[in-house]
Structure formats: structure tokens, C-alpha cells
Write a protein that holds these residues in place. Sequence first.
Motif, mmCIF file in Angstrom:
data_model
loop_
_atom_site.group_PDB
_atom_site.id
_atom_site.type_symbol
_atom_site.label_atom_id
_atom_site.label_comp_id
_atom_site.label_asym_id
_atom_site.label_seq_id
_atom_site.Cartn_x
_atom_site.Cartn_y
_atom_site.Cartn_z
ATOM 1 N N LYS A 25 0.833 -1.216 0.000
ATOM 2 C CA LYS A 25 0.000 0.000 0.000
ATOM 3 C C LYS A 25 0.863 1.260 0.000
ATOM 4 O O LYS A 25 0.402 2.338 -0.372
ATOM 5 C CB LYS A 25 -0.959 -0.005 1.188
ATOM 6 N N LYS A 26 2.129 1.103 0.434
ATOM 7 C CA LYS A 26 2.999 2.285 0.482
ATOM 8 C C LYS A 26 3.748 2.511 -0.821
ATOM 9 O O LYS A 26 4.381 3.547 -0.998
ATOM 10 C CB LYS A 26 3.986 2.141 1.641
ATOM 11 N N ILE A 28 -9.755 11.420 0.751
ATOM 12 C CA ILE A 28 -8.754 10.583 0.077
ATOM 13 C C ILE A 28 -9.358 9.186 -0.081
ATOM 14 O O ILE A 28 -10.291 8.825 0.636
ATOM 15 C CB ILE A 28 -7.417 10.505 0.854
ATOM 16 N N LYS A 29 -8.803 8.435 -1.020
ATOM 17 C CA LYS A 29 -9.258 7.051 -1.190
ATOM 18 C C LYS A 29 -8.118 6.128 -0.799
ATOM 19 O O LYS A 29 -6.975 6.345 -1.215
ATOM 20 C CB LYS A 29 -9.674 6.799 -2.634
ATOM 21 N N GLN A 30 -8.449 5.112 -0.004
ATOM 22 C CA GLN A 30 -7.421 4.194 0.466
ATOM 23 C C GLN A 30 -7.834 2.748 0.177
ATOM 24 O O GLN A 30 -9.026 2.424 0.162
ATOM 25 C CB GLN A 30 -7.238 4.377 1.981
ATOM 26 N N PRO A 31 -6.833 1.878 -0.010
ATOM 27 C CA PRO A 31 -7.158 0.469 -0.281
ATOM 28 C C PRO A 31 -7.870 -0.166 0.909
ATOM 29 O O PRO A 31 -7.528 0.142 2.055
ATOM 30 C CB PRO A 31 -5.779 -0.178 -0.496
ATOM 31 N N GLY A 80 -3.927 -0.950 -4.225
ATOM 32 C CA GLY A 80 -3.005 -1.079 -3.094
ATOM 33 C C GLY A 80 -3.379 -2.202 -2.138
ATOM 34 O O GLY A 80 -2.777 -2.349 -1.080
ATOM 35 N N CYS A 81 -4.392 -3.002 -2.523
ATOM 36 C CA CYS A 81 -4.779 -4.155 -1.702
ATOM 37 C C CYS A 81 -3.869 -5.334 -2.028
ATOM 38 O O CYS A 81 -3.206 -5.359 -3.061
ATOM 39 C CB CYS A 81 -6.209 -4.580 -2.033
ATOM 40 N N LEU A 119 -11.695 0.264 -2.765
ATOM 41 C CA LEU A 119 -11.250 1.500 -2.104
ATOM 42 C C LEU A 119 -12.255 1.943 -1.048
ATOM 43 O O LEU A 119 -13.464 1.712 -1.191
ATOM 44 C CB LEU A 119 -11.118 2.632 -3.140
ATOM 45 N N GLU A 120 -11.743 2.573 -0.012
ATOM 46 C CA GLU A 120 -12.603 3.241 0.975
ATOM 47 C C GLU A 120 -12.389 4.737 0.811
ATOM 48 O O GLU A 120 -11.284 5.176 0.497
ATOM 49 C CB GLU A 120 -12.193 2.867 2.403
ATOM 50 N N LYS A 168 -12.046 8.188 2.666
ATOM 51 C CA LYS A 168 -11.847 8.779 3.998
ATOM 52 C C LYS A 168 -12.013 10.289 3.876
ATOM 53 O O LYS A 168 -11.499 10.900 2.941
ATOM 54 C CB LYS A 168 -10.452 8.462 4.521
#
Length: 486
Positions: free
Chosen positions: A65-66, A143-146, A174-175, A475-476, A478
Motif C-alpha cells: 500500500k505504500k 482521500i481514497k485508500q485500499p 493497493g490491496c 477502495l474506501e 476517507k
Amino acid sequence: MELKNKNLLQTEAYINGQFTASASGSKFEVMNPYDGTVVAEVSDCAIADTEQAIQAASEAFQVWKKFTAGKRARILKRWYQLQLENVDDLAQILTIEQGKPLAEAKGEIKYGASFVEWFAEEARRIYGDTIPGHQGDKRIVTIKQPVGVVAAITPWNFPSAMITRKVAPALAAGCTVVIKPSELTPLSALALAELANQAGFPPGVINIVTTTDAKAVGEVMTSSPLVRKLSFTGSTRVGKILLKQCADSVKKVSLELGGNAPFIVFDDADLDIAVQGAIAAKYRNAGQTCVCANRLFVQSGVYDEFITKFTAAVKEQQLGNGIAAGTVIGPMIEEKAVQFVESVVSDAIAKGGEVLTGGQRNGDKSSLMYEPTVLANVTTDMSVYSSEIFGPVAPVFKFETEEEVIKLANDTPYGLASYFYGRDYAKIWRVAEALEYGMVGINTGMISTTVAPFGGIKESGFGREGSKYGMDDYLEIKYMCWGGIE
Ligand code: ADP
């Protein structure tokens, strides 16, 4: 099997970047559905192996993810290139374990690879928003995160593409993933793992658990708190079980389930194009796709002419070994599937249906080859109307009016693909809007493409695969509220 790249025939599970025997050491046989010969013996994983794979994916998530989107995209693109470079071998493996004709298998590999290319490109476009604040001192940013570790359970009808269609967006987002392919077709999945290894994914980013105990592995996947999302393609029956299992830990879920696609031909349709479309939408993969035309509805003014042309075209479809040149329809996947098709055909015949061509197995009783079949005089009390046939059988219903056919088309708990043929543009809009389906083919029988959102409504599931929407499921969003900005 004559492979150019022999490394593609892997038979052990792929966990944490290694091909690994199952903890118990047990294996299961993979059969060629054409002749029942054993193609390979594959690791039979169970609970401990699945837990290990999930753990590996969870640790790899902290690394993957990074990575910048660009870095993830470059590895995905290498994976895509490798799939294309190995298309002949991948297609052979697919045909040997699944039965579909080689040309179709190649088409699937290219289609499957196209998701990897597409989502590699989309990786860099995971944008957030800035939103005008609701108070003077506030600033709002999203923002969108995995989502995290993704479990993917995939079917045998597209052993390669159903994996890339889930895994590519997951990885791009990023998953990391743990895949459980169908026990009938694990080799295509393991070949993809071998190429992923070469492409340079860090260990644990992709894991493949091969097993005959889908229930036990599914329970581990759906109950693990480390798994944050399940993506499933398969039957509505199993989809419902998995959805219930996911409720306990409130996982994000995507389901691509069964269909009962109507294929409607109106009086003003171009009949030759409609026949061509019906052949493609019905008999591809021996009728074993969730978007296959299941019920053909033809308007009374063209019914006889359509039936004549369609039956003639069906008679030309060559049934045989998928590996052999010229084969257009291969064997069905397993005995159970053929028996189901036999049962719906005999039900139709018992209730007055007429077999215009086909209607039986080709060859001896143990053959999994079912002749491409056309049924006329069919009625709505027959099981060909209400069940997903999943075989090369086309029941052709007669209808009179637009209103009547819309009612019939929507008279099913399913809502995946639908098709219709006609020329009047106002009718085209009316019908397209009235069909309760996630996808509508208008004057075409081929609708699957990377660039469009694939998915269903009602009991065909939810979530979309491919297109600009395909990444959303992984994606989630946030939202950050910044205060005190005076
Ligand atoms: P199909 O009718 O296409 O075989 P299934 O729903 O039976 O559809 O299978 C699709 C996938 O679901 C396969 O990988 C299969 O092994 C898996 N599967 C079947 N039953 C279960 C279960 N109870 N839990 C988890 N996975 C399952």
C-alpha cells in the motif's frame, strides 16, 4: 501438452511468493473434460494453508500500500506483458483443464490481461476531492485508500479472466489478495502466479490457495478479521452463503452471480445480425457463462424465419476437442452439468417442447459433449424458462407485443445481462430503460469489455468489474475535516 514455457505448469499452492505443498501434503487431480484424462495433481489446501496465506497477504499489505501508484502500475504492466507473451501456453493450459476451444481460450487470456493493463493505468488516477467547508474555519478533503486484504473466490468457466478482473483493480488500489480458484481449474490460476512472480510483485501480495474443500477455505476467508473484502463470482446459491458469512465481520462484498438473460428479437430487427448475435451469446463456452442468452424471445412476425435461420446456423457449430482446429464448441465442464442440461431438456419435451436440432449428448454416455440444441414450442411453465441452463440449449419463445416481452424478460429474480434486436429508436430507448438488468446489449450479443462496467442487479449480485467504476469496490473513502483555520 507442448508448452514453450514449462514453468507455467505449476501444481503447488502459491503462498507468500513461494509455490508450496499443502500442510497436509495431500493433492487432488485435475481432469481434462474432453476425455477424462488426469492433467495434473495439485496441492489440496485446507484451513492452516489459508490462514498462512491470509497472514502473508496482511503483512504484504503494509508494504504494497505504500508503493507509489506509479510503482504498482509498472509491476502490473510487466504482468500484463508477460500474459500476452505467453498467450499460447496460457490458452493451452486453459483448454486442457476447462475444455473451451483454443481460440476462445486465447480470447479469454487477452481479455483477462486487458484488465491488468487497464487497472495499471487507472492506478494513477485514484483521486480524492476538496469540498467547500460547511463552516468558516473548516476545510474538507477526501482521500481514497485500499480496503486491505481481499479474498477472491472464482469459478471454472473463465479460469483466468475472472481472476485478473478482480485482482488487477485490487492490486492497483493497493490491496493484497488471497485467491481461491475453482477446484476444477486451478492450473490457469497457478500459471498467472508464476508470471506474477516473474513480474516482481513482493511476496504475499498475491496468494493462491488451491483446494477441494471450498467450504472450509471459504469459512476461513469470510471469518478472518484480517480479510476486509470478499469478491466472488459464481452461483447465486453460494453467493448467498458467502454474503451471510461476511455479515458477522461486516466485510465489503462484491458478488457477480447467476443470470437468466433474455435475448429479444423484434419484428423490425435485422435477422441475420440477430442470428449471429444469438449464436455468440448462447453457445460461447458451450453455453456456460453467466451472460449467456438463456431465453430467446422472438416476435411473432419473424418467429418462423428466425427459427429457420437460427437452426441452420446452430447445425454448423462444430462440437469437439477444444484443442483441435475447427472446434467451436467443446465439452461441458462435468457430468453434473450435463445431467442438469439433460433434465431441463426432458422437462421441456415432456411439456410439449420440440427439439429442432441437438437435444442429446454427442457420443457415448460418459461424454461431456452436449450437442448444440434449439427448442421450439416452449412455454413459461418449463424449467428452461426459469432456471439458468448453463449449457448449449436455446429455448425460443414466441411473443406478440413489446409490453408482453418486457414482462416476460423481467419475470426472474436475476438481473445480469440482457439483449435485444430492433431498429426503431424510440422503442430501443424504452426497452433498454425497462429491462431490469445491469447490462443491455442492443443489436449485439457480445458485451464484455474491460472499459465498461460489468455487473448485475437483483439476485445477480452487486458491485461492478472493469471500467472507471471497477476500482471503487477496492477502495474506501476517507474524509478529513480540518478545523480552526481562521
Ligand atoms: P459454479 O456453478 O459456477 O460451479 P459455484 O458457486 O459452485 O459456481 O462455484 C464458484 C466458486 O465458489 C468455486 O471456486 C467454488 O469452489 C466456490 N465455492 C463453492 N461452494 C463454496 C462455499 N460453500 N464456500 C466458498 N466457496 C465455495
